[in-house]
Design a protein around this motif. Structure first.
Motif, PDB file in Angstrom:
ATOM      1  N   GLY A  81      42.582  33.631  26.737  1.00 31.45           N
ATOM      2  CA  GLY A  81      41.237  34.031  27.131  1.00 31.45           C
ATOM      3  C   GLY A  81      40.721  33.159  28.257  1.00 31.45           C
ATOM      4  N   HIS A  82      40.993  31.836  28.156  1.00 34.91           N
ATOM      5  CA  HIS A  82      40.542  30.924  29.204  1.00 34.91           C
ATOM      6  C   HIS A  82      41.307  31.152  30.506  1.00 34.91           C
ATOM      7  N   ALA A  83      42.638  31.367  30.380  1.00 32.33           N
ATOM      8  CA  ALA A  83      43.475  31.515  31.567  1.00 32.33           C
ATOM      9  C   ALA A  83      43.157  32.799  32.332  1.00 32.33           C
ATOM     10  N   SER A  84      42.719  33.828  31.594  1.00 35.44           N
ATOM     11  CA  SER A  84      42.479  35.108  32.242  1.00 35.44           C
ATOM     12  C   SER A  84      41.054  35.238  32.768  1.00 35.44           C
ATOM     13  N   ALA A  85      40.196  34.224  32.513  1.00 34.01           N
ATOM     14  CA  ALA A  85      38.815  34.290  32.981  1.00 34.01           C
ATOM     15  C   ALA A  85      38.793  34.310  34.504  1.00 34.01           C
ATOM     16  N   CYS A  86      38.044  35.267  35.049  1.00 34.67           N
ATOM     17  CA  CYS A  86      37.955  35.392  36.503  1.00 34.67           C
ATOM     18  C   CYS A  86      36.722  36.233  36.817  1.00 34.67           C
ATOM     19  N   PRO A  87      35.963  35.872  37.852  1.00 30.89           N
ATOM     20  CA  PRO A  87      34.773  36.659  38.194  1.00 30.89           C
ATOM     21  C   PRO A  87      35.134  38.093  38.574  1.00 30.89           C
ATOM     22  N   ALA A  88      34.230  38.987  38.348  1.00 23.09           N
ATOM     23  CA  ALA A  88      34.415  40.375  38.766  1.00 23.09           C
ATOM     24  C   ALA A  88      34.577  40.439  40.281  1.00 23.09           C
ATOM     25  N   LEU A  89      35.410  41.339  40.759  1.00 20.31           N
ATOM     26  CA  LEU A  89      35.683  41.560  42.179  1.00 20.31           C
ATOM     27  C   LEU A  89      36.422  40.388  42.832  1.00 20.31           C
ATOM     28  N   CYS A  90      37.055  39.552  42.004  1.00 17.25           N
ATOM     29  CA  CYS A  90      37.810  38.403  42.512  1.00 17.25           C
ATOM     30  C   CYS A  90      39.214  38.391  41.907  1.00 17.25           C
ATOM     31  N   LYS A  91      40.098  37.646  42.523  1.00 23.20           N
ATOM     32  CA  LYS A  91      41.431  37.425  41.981  1.00 23.20           C
ATOM     33  C   LYS A  91      41.646  35.930  41.806  1.00 23.20           C
ATOM     34  N   CYS A  92      42.168  35.536  40.648  1.00 21.31           N
ATOM     35  CA  CYS A  92      42.378  34.131  40.339  1.00 21.31           C
ATOM     36  C   CYS A  92      43.875  33.838  40.231  1.00 21.31           C
ATOM     37  N   TYR A  93      44.288  32.753  40.856  1.00 19.24           N
ATOM     38  CA  TYR A  93      45.688  32.332  40.840  1.00 19.24           C
ATOM     39  C   TYR A  93      45.741  30.955  40.186  1.00 19.24           C
ATOM     40  N   SER A  94      45.973  30.955  38.893  1.00 18.89           N
ATOM     41  CA  SER A  94      45.835  29.727  38.109  1.00 18.89           C
ATOM     42  C   SER A  94      46.820  28.642  38.524  1.00 18.89           C
ATOM     43  N   ARG A  95      48.035  29.024  38.900  1.00 15.21           N
ATOM     44  CA  ARG A  95      49.047  28.007  39.220  1.00 15.21           C
ATOM     45  C   ARG A  95      48.642  27.144  40.406  1.00 15.21           C
ATOM     46  N   ARG A  96      47.944  27.741  41.374  1.00 11.06           N
ATOM     47  CA  ARG A  96      47.514  26.945  42.527  1.00 11.06           C
ATOM     48  C   ARG A  96      46.002  26.726  42.545  1.00 11.06           C
ATOM     49  N   ALA A  97      45.357  26.997  41.401  1.00  8.73           N
ATOM     50  CA  ALA A  97      43.918  26.740  41.238  1.00  8.73           C
ATOM     51  C   ALA A  97      43.114  27.354  42.385  1.00  8.73           C
ATOM     52  N   GLU A  98      43.420  28.621  42.697  1.00  8.34           N
ATOM     53  CA  GLU A  98      42.798  29.299  43.831  1.00  8.34           C
ATOM     54  C   GLU A  98      42.125  30.590  43.381  1.00  8.34           C
ATOM     55  N   VAL A  99      40.964  30.873  43.975  1.00  6.08           N
ATOM     56  CA  VAL A  99      40.237  32.114  43.705  1.00  6.08           C
ATOM     57  C   VAL A  99      39.938  32.792  45.040  1.00  6.08           C
ATOM     58  N   VAL A 100      40.186  34.119  45.091  1.00  3.89           N
ATOM     59  CA  VAL A 100      39.930  34.893  46.301  1.00  3.89           C
ATOM     60  C   VAL A 100      39.039  36.076  45.954  1.00  3.89           C
ATOM     61  N   CYS A 101      37.929  36.194  46.653  1.00  5.08           N
ATOM     62  CA  CYS A 101      36.991  37.307  46.458  1.00  5.08           C
ATOM     63  C   CYS A 101      36.817  37.996  47.812  1.00  5.08           C
ATOM     64  N   SER A 102      37.194  39.257  47.887  1.00  2.00           N
ATOM     65  CA  SER A 102      37.130  39.953  49.187  1.00  2.00           C
ATOM     66  C   SER A 102      36.719  41.407  49.021  1.00  2.00           C
ATOM     67  N   GLU A 103      35.725  41.637  48.197  1.00  2.53           N
ATOM     68  CA  GLU A 103      35.244  42.999  47.949  1.00  2.53           C
ATOM     69  C   GLU A 103      33.829  43.160  48.499  1.00  2.53           C
ATOM     70  N   ALA A 104      33.616  44.153  49.346  1.00  2.00           N
ATOM     71  CA  ALA A 104      32.311  44.367  49.973  1.00  2.00           C
ATOM     72  C   ALA A 104      31.155  44.506  48.981  1.00  2.00           C
ATOM     73  N   PRO A 105      31.346  45.135  47.788  1.00  2.00           N
ATOM     74  CA  PRO A 105      30.228  45.267  46.846  1.00  2.00           C
ATOM     75  C   PRO A 105      29.683  43.934  46.318  1.00  2.00           C
ATOM     76  N   LEU A 106      30.425  42.849  46.539  1.00  2.00           N
ATOM     77  CA  LEU A 106      29.966  41.541  46.056  1.00  2.00           C
ATOM     78  C   LEU A 106      28.751  41.106  46.870  1.00  2.00           C
ATOM     79  N   THR A 107      27.619  40.907  46.188  1.00  2.00           N
ATOM     80  CA  THR A 107      26.367  40.562  46.871  1.00  2.00           C
ATOM     81  C   THR A 107      25.816  39.198  46.461  1.00  2.00           C
ATOM     82  N   GLN A 108      26.381  38.597  45.411  1.00  2.00           N
ATOM     83  CA  GLN A 108      25.929  37.286  44.966  1.00  2.00           C
ATOM     84  C   GLN A 108      27.135  36.383  44.742  1.00  2.00           C
ATOM     85  N   PHE A 109      26.918  35.088  44.878  1.00  2.00           N
ATOM     86  CA  PHE A 109      28.001  34.143  44.654  1.00  2.00           C
ATOM     87  C   PHE A 109      28.544  34.324  43.235  1.00  2.00           C
ATOM     88  N   PRO A 110      29.855  34.432  43.057  1.00  2.00           N
ATOM     89  CA  PRO A 110      30.440  34.758  41.750  1.00  2.00           C
ATOM     90  C   PRO A 110      30.541  33.541  40.822  1.00  2.00           C
TER      91      PRO A 110
END
Length: 327
Positions: free
Chosen positions: A14-43
């Motif tokens: 559950g902890h490993a799969s936690a990720c903001p909506a409209l984002c992609k999380c890459y746990s091995r390199r501790a990286e998060v990428v959010c690139s969706e136009a509908p995103l209007t607030q900091f995730p």
């Protein structure tokens, strides 16, 4: 697996799969990428606390605050390019003291508050392609760690001395594609470690003779596409490490005797003199002689051509005979 082991494993998933909506999380390199136009607030919700690299691009986010970043205290790189950011909060980086890279390329930033880039050990700051008309020393801490600063593609007309005094470790400064008309004498003196300076696509008509005397470590200097009509004889006197110099697309009709002599470190094709209105009279003799001796160091030397007098118009400077330069 016993009950406690199963519960622990489920909790871990559950902890490993936690990720903001409209984002992609890459746990091995501790990286998060959010690139969706509908995103209007900091995730903020769902961001893994161990995130070290966060990229938010091509969204409709308009602001970011200190509170937003507190959720990821281990952050080292923050890339916020091509969003709709128009506001940054004061003390923005107080919650991310380990941040070294901040990229704000392609937003709508115009006015920035005091201390906006304080509190973190920033080494790379990119403000490219915004609407900034003025930079302020209050943005930065004293003796900032910045080594790379890119403010290209804004609306700057000048640069204050007290701002540069706060970045003595700077190695790269990009001020291209602005509206700078002149620099004050001694402006660059604090930048003793500078190796790369880009002033292309501004409105510079002249440069003070001592402007670059404190930047003895420069290896790249870009002055293309300005309005330079003359250069003072000793402006390059201290630049003995310079390997690349671009002076193309200016208004130079001649250069003073000895101007290029200190530039012994120029690499092959390291000097660009093209697209200037060279007047092929007595005043061109120094450049003519220099090109004859240093043809390999000039970029496309055959395209350095005369704009006048009429009898020599469109002739390559390299093709001239010294006897023709008598006017």
């Amino acid at each position: 697996m016993n009950v406690f082991g199963a519960l622990f494993f489920l909790a871990y998933l559950g902890h490993a799969s936690a990720c903001p909506a409209l984002c992609k999380c890459y746990s091995r390199r501790a990286e998060v990428v959010c690139s969706e136009a509908p995103l209007t607030q900091f995730p903020s919700v769902g961001l893994p606390e161990n995130t070290t690299t966060l990229t938010i691009q091509f969204t409709n986010i308009t602001s970011i605050s200190e509170e937003d970043l507190k959720a990821i205290p281990k952050l080292k790189e923050l890339h916020l390019f091509n969003n709709q950011l128009s506001n940054l909060s004061s003390h923005l980086l107080r919650g991310v003291p380990h941040l070294t890279t901040l990229d704000l390329t392609g937003n709508q930033l115009k006015l920035l508050p005091a201390n906006v880039f304080s509190h973190a050990l920033l080494q790379i700051l990119v403000l490219k392609n915004n609407l900034i008309e003025k930079v302020d020393a209050s943005w930065l801490p004293d003796n900032s760690n910045l080594t790379w600063l890119d403010i290209s593609g804004n609306r700057l007309r000048n640069l204050p001395v007290d701002f540069l005094q706060k970045i003595p470790h700077l190695e790269n400064l990009d001020l291209s594609h602005n509206s700078v008309e002149k620099f004050s004498t001694g402006l660059m003196d604090p930048l003793t470690r500078l190796t790369r300076l880009n002033l292309c696509n501004n409105k510079l008509e002249s440069l003070s003779e001592s402007l670059l005397h404190g930047t003895r470590n420069l290896t790249y200097l870009f002055l293309s596409r300005n309005r330079l009509s003359h250069l003072t004889p000793n402006i390059f006197l201290e630049l003995t490490q310079l390997s690349h110099l671009s002076l193309d697309d200016n208004q130079l009709s001649s250069i003073p005797e000895g101007l290029l002599n200190p530039l012994n470190a120029l690499e092959d094709e390291g000097l660009d003199l093209t697209a200037n209105p060279w007047m092929c009279d007595k005043k061109i003799k120094y450049l003519f002689g220099w090109l004859q001796k240093n043809q390999k160091k000039a970029f496309l030397p055959g395209t350095v051509v005369c704009a006048g007098p009429p009898s020599l118009k469109s002739r390559s400077v390299m093709s001239l005979k010294e006897t023709e330069l008598t006017i």
